[in-house]
Design an enzyme around this catalytic site. Structure first.
Site, short mmCIF file in Angstrom:
data_model
loop_
_atom_site.label_atom_id
_atom_site.label_comp_id
_atom_site.label_asym_id
_atom_site.label_seq_id
_atom_site.Cartn_x
_atom_site.Cartn_y
_atom_site.Cartn_z
N GLY A 173 24.98 13.43 -28.53
CA GLY A 173 24.54 14.07 -27.30
C GLY A 173 25.10 13.38 -26.07
O GLY A 173 25.34 14.00 -25.04
N ALA A 174 25.33 12.07 -26.22
CA ALA A 174 25.84 11.31 -25.08
C ALA A 174 27.23 11.80 -24.68
O ALA A 174 27.62 11.73 -23.51
CB ALA A 174 25.85 9.83 -25.40
N GLY A 186 0.84 -1.20 0.00
CA GLY A 186 0.00 0.00 0.00
C GLY A 186 0.87 1.24 0.00
O GLY A 186 2.03 1.22 -0.42
N GLY A 187 0.29 2.32 0.52
CA GLY A 187 1.01 3.60 0.56
C GLY A 187 2.29 3.51 1.37
O GLY A 187 3.19 4.36 1.21
C1 HXC Z 1 -3.46 -4.48 12.12
C2 HXC Z 1 -2.41 -6.32 11.30
C3 HXC Z 1 -2.17 -5.68 10.08
C4 HXC Z 1 -2.63 -4.35 9.94
C5 HXC Z 1 -1.36 -7.64 9.97
N1 HXC Z 1 -1.89 -7.53 11.18
N2 HXC Z 1 -1.53 -6.52 9.26
N3 HXC Z 1 -3.04 -5.72 12.31
N4 HXC Z 1 -3.26 -3.79 10.97
N5 HXC Z 1 -2.44 -3.67 8.80
C6 HXC Z 1 -1.89 -8.53 12.23
C7 HXC Z 1 -2.79 -9.70 11.91
O1 HXC Z 1 -4.11 -9.45 12.31
C8 HXC Z 1 -2.14 -10.78 12.75
O2 HXC Z 1 -2.55 -10.61 14.08
C9 HXC Z 1 -0.68 -10.45 12.69
O3 HXC Z 1 -0.60 -9.08 12.33
C10 HXC Z 1 0.08 -11.26 11.69
O4 HXC Z 1 -0.62 -11.18 10.45
P1 HXC Z 1 -0.93 -12.50 9.60
O5 HXC Z 1 -1.95 -12.13 8.61
O6 HXC Z 1 -1.24 -13.63 10.52
O7 HXC Z 1 0.47 -12.77 8.95
P2 HXC Z 1 0.81 -13.26 7.49
O8 HXC Z 1 -0.03 -14.45 7.15
O9 HXC Z 1 2.29 -13.41 7.44
O10 HXC Z 1 0.36 -12.10 6.51
C11 HXC Z 1 0.97 -10.85 6.57
C12 HXC Z 1 0.22 -9.82 5.71
C13 HXC Z 1 -1.26 -9.80 6.14
C14 HXC Z 1 0.33 -10.21 4.25
C15 HXC Z 1 0.91 -8.49 5.93
O11 HXC Z 1 -1.34 -9.68 7.55
C16 HXC Z 1 -2.00 -8.68 5.53
O12 HXC Z 1 -2.40 -8.77 4.39
N6 HXC Z 1 -2.22 -7.63 6.33
C17 HXC Z 1 -2.98 -6.48 5.87
C18 HXC Z 1 -2.17 -5.69 4.91
C19 HXC Z 1 -2.88 -4.44 4.51
O13 HXC Z 1 -3.81 -4.48 3.70
N7 HXC Z 1 -2.49 -3.33 5.12
C20 HXC Z 1 -3.05 -2.09 4.86
C21 HXC Z 1 -2.29 -1.63 3.62
S1 HXC Z 1 -2.77 -0.05 3.15
P3 HXC Z 1 -2.76 -11.85 15.09
O14 HXC Z 1 -3.20 -11.20 16.35
O15 HXC Z 1 -3.77 -12.72 14.45
O16 HXC Z 1 -1.43 -12.48 15.19
C22 HXC Z 1 -1.72 0.86 3.98
C23 HXC Z 1 -1.96 2.26 3.76
C24 HXC Z 1 -0.78 3.06 4.06
O17 HXC Z 1 -0.88 0.44 4.67
C25 HXC Z 1 -1.16 4.41 3.61
C26 HXC Z 1 -0.09 5.35 3.61
C27 HXC Z 1 -0.54 6.56 2.88
#
Ligand code: HXC
Length: 514
Positions: free
Chosen positions: A404-405, A169-170
């Site tokens: 030019g290079a 993501g971002g």
């Molecule tokens: C809160 C999160 C989290 C998040 C993971 N966890 N991502 N908690 N916010 N963004 C937590 C899970 O609930 C889990 O908690 C633990 O972290 C481990 O995650 P798993 O899914 O079990 O691990 P894994 O299978 O290795 O997968 C990792 C992952 C997946 C691919 C990163 O967790 C995932 O897809 N997370 C969401 C990613 C996402 O969409 N993020 C937002 C992106 S947008 P428990 O308690 O069960 O252990 C963004 C915007 C930024 O970031 C903007 C800036 C401008």
């Protein structure tokens, strides 16, 4: 007092455990180290001073008021690497997947602000699920605060991002604004939208690795500057990179001892350029014979391989090398090579690292693909970067410097300080064949034997232009030198240039063609 001491100890031990032993085991099972283990591998033994170990998030929704982990998913602090201070943060995937909360962001911002005040590099070890979903916009705000600081710190202190897990993501834009991105093969990935979203929007089936893994970003997108097999190798190379850099934009790089008096001519350099000017050779051979201890720290080694950029020491001095690579696409400048070169030149200029250009370039790559994708716009980035650079700049033309290079690759006209050419240099508007076919088109077509006439004109043209002497007569080349004496000349030039002062006109900032 004893109970207070015990409490402190207990609290620190709890903080060290992050999300708990189960989560640590799960991290290890994935072939990943913990946030703390990474820091220990990266910094000088015993030098890490952690801050904000007790910070907690302030969120209450979705049951978060019952889930607190001291440190809130990121370890921050200061340490020494190779004996010099650095600031760092290391995201802890065992706590909420290393996701970024308001408090987590504040910790990163605190070390970055301090790093800017004291003028030390900042290193971010990224391993995070992105914005902490439960915190909503507050977490997005935290990211924006980091992006702003990354931007403000750009050119003030070196910023290094090491991506050691997810970065999606971002969130990708923080590393993207920093100076260098390291990735680890098979365990780190970066993308703006993941495979599932890609499938929905474009119907493409793509794996995490293919979409945003280390190899993809090192060779296809150019997002990653360095990739390595595992985390240990990656962290060791972060340390290596730092040896070539200063601490901040007002600092100079460290000089190593070097004995110029006993430096002898390097005869092997005389053998590298083939007799046939159309035959390729490996510019890395030249680089290795010019630098100290053959220690070339190449940047973007697998991306736009027609240009080579990287750090080395020459005569004990840290330099940035930009070299055309005749072995790939004849060393031609295309869009990717121009952007790669420009970014590197600007980094070196921002941080007082002298530039060495090794030139063998037949020109810019022709064709609709390049024109339609903006070779004019992108090629001008490299030109702009060399033009504005005020660090010591030395060029050695080994063979072709066409069109030019020739101007772009740190020519005398754009403030090259010392411009040397080997006797094999060909400095001309274009290669002999193309030139002759244009300027003698009529004579050749009307000749009794056009092939013979072409040969004759070619030979005349080569005698006249395919050499370094016309440029040297004008002073565009400071000296024509034997390949074997190049290193001696370079050490002397860079030593002399140590006191160089050059400035650009006062302005808010330039407008590099983006
Ligand atoms: C809160 C999160 C989290 C998040 C993971 N966890 N991502 N908690 N916010 N963004 C937590 C899970 O609930 C889990 O908690 C633990 O972290 C481990 O995650 P798993 O899914 O079990 O691990 P894994 O299978 O290795 O997968 C990792 C992952 C997946 C691919 C990163 O967790 C995932 O897809 N997370 C969401 C990613 C996402 O969409 N993020 C937002 C992106 S947008 P428990 O308690 O069960 O252990 C963004 C915007 C930024 O970031 C903007 C800036 C401008």
């Amino acid at each position: 007092m004893q109970s207070k001491t015990e409490e402190l100890k207990k609290r620190k031990e709890k903080a060290k455990l992050g999300g708990g032993q189960d989560k640590i085991d799960a991290q290890h099972k994935k072939g990943k180290l913990t946030a703390f283990e990474r820091i220990e591998l990266l910094v000088d033994e015993g030098s890490f001073e952690e801050i904000d170990m007790f910070v907690k998030h302030r969120a209450t929704d979705f049951g978060l008021n019952k889930q607190h982990y001291p440190g809130d998913g990121v370890i921050t602090g200061f340490a020494k690497i190779n004996g010099r201070p650095v600031a760092l943060y290391s995201q802890d995937f065992t706590v909420f997947g290393g996701s970024l909360s308001e408090a987590h962001a504040e910790k990163i911002i605190k070390v970055m602000n301090m790093a800017m005040k004291i003028g030390v590099p900042v290193i971010g070890l990224n391993d995070s699920g992105g914005a902490r979903i439960q915190e909503g916009v507050v977490s997005l705000g935290g990211y924006a605060d980091i992006f702003l600081l990354n931007t403000l710190a750009s050119g003030v202190i070196p910023q290094i991002s090491v991506v050691m897990g997810p970065c999606a993501g971002g969130a990708v834009y923080s590393p993207a604004i920093t100076d260098f991105i390291f990735m680890v093969k098979n365990t780190s990935y970066m993308f703006v939208t993941g495979p599932n979203v890609v499938k929905t929007v474009t119907h493409e089936d793509v794996s995490f690795e293919d979409l945003g893994g280390a190899e993809t970003h090192a060779s296809k997108s150019g997002v990653a500057h360095f990739i390595y097999e595992n985390e240990i190798e990656t962290l060791l190379n972060v340390k290596r990179l730092l040896t070539f850099l200063p601490q901040n934009f007002m600092d100079k790089t460290e000089d190593f001892e070097f004995d110029l008096e006993n430096l002898t001519p390097e005869k092997k350099l005389n053998e590298i350029i083939p007799d046939n000017p159309n035959k390729p050779y490996d510019m890395r051979q030249v680089i290795n014979l010019l630098i100290d201890d053959k220690e070339f720290f190449e940047v973007h080694a697998n991306y736009a391989e027609n240009i080579i950029v990287g750090f080395a020491r020459i005569g004990g001095m840290s330099v940035g090398i930009v070299a055309n690579q005749p072995e790939v696409l004849a060393g031609v400048l295309d869009i990717n090579a121009s952007v790669k070169g420009a970014r590197f030149v600007r980094f070196c200029d921002a941080f007082n690292i002298p530039l060495l250009v090794l030139e063998d370039v037949p020109g810019f790559l022709p064709g609709t693909e390049q024109e339609w994708n903006g070779i004019i716009r992108h090629g001008s980035k490299l030109l702009f970067a060399f033009c504005e650079a005020t660090v010591p700049k030395v060029t050695v033309i080994t063979r072709k410097a066409y069109g030019g290079a020739y101007d772009v690759m740190n020519s005398k006209h754009i403030r090259g300080d010392f411009n040397y050419a080997w006797p094999t240099a060909e400095i001309a508007v274009m290669g002999p064949k193309g030139a002759v076919e244009i300027i003698f088109k009529k004579e050749i077509s009307q000749a009794e034997n056009p092939d013979k006439e072409l040969e004759k004109k070619l030979s005349e043209y080569i005698d006249k232009f395919a050499n370094p002497y016309i440029a040297a007569e004008r002073g565009y080349i400071d000296d024509v030198i034997l390949p074997e004496e190049t290193k001696i000349k370079l050490v002397k030039a860079f030593r002399l240039l140590k006191t160089k002062v050059d400035k650009n006109p006062k302005k808010k900032h330039g407008n590099i063609p983006l």
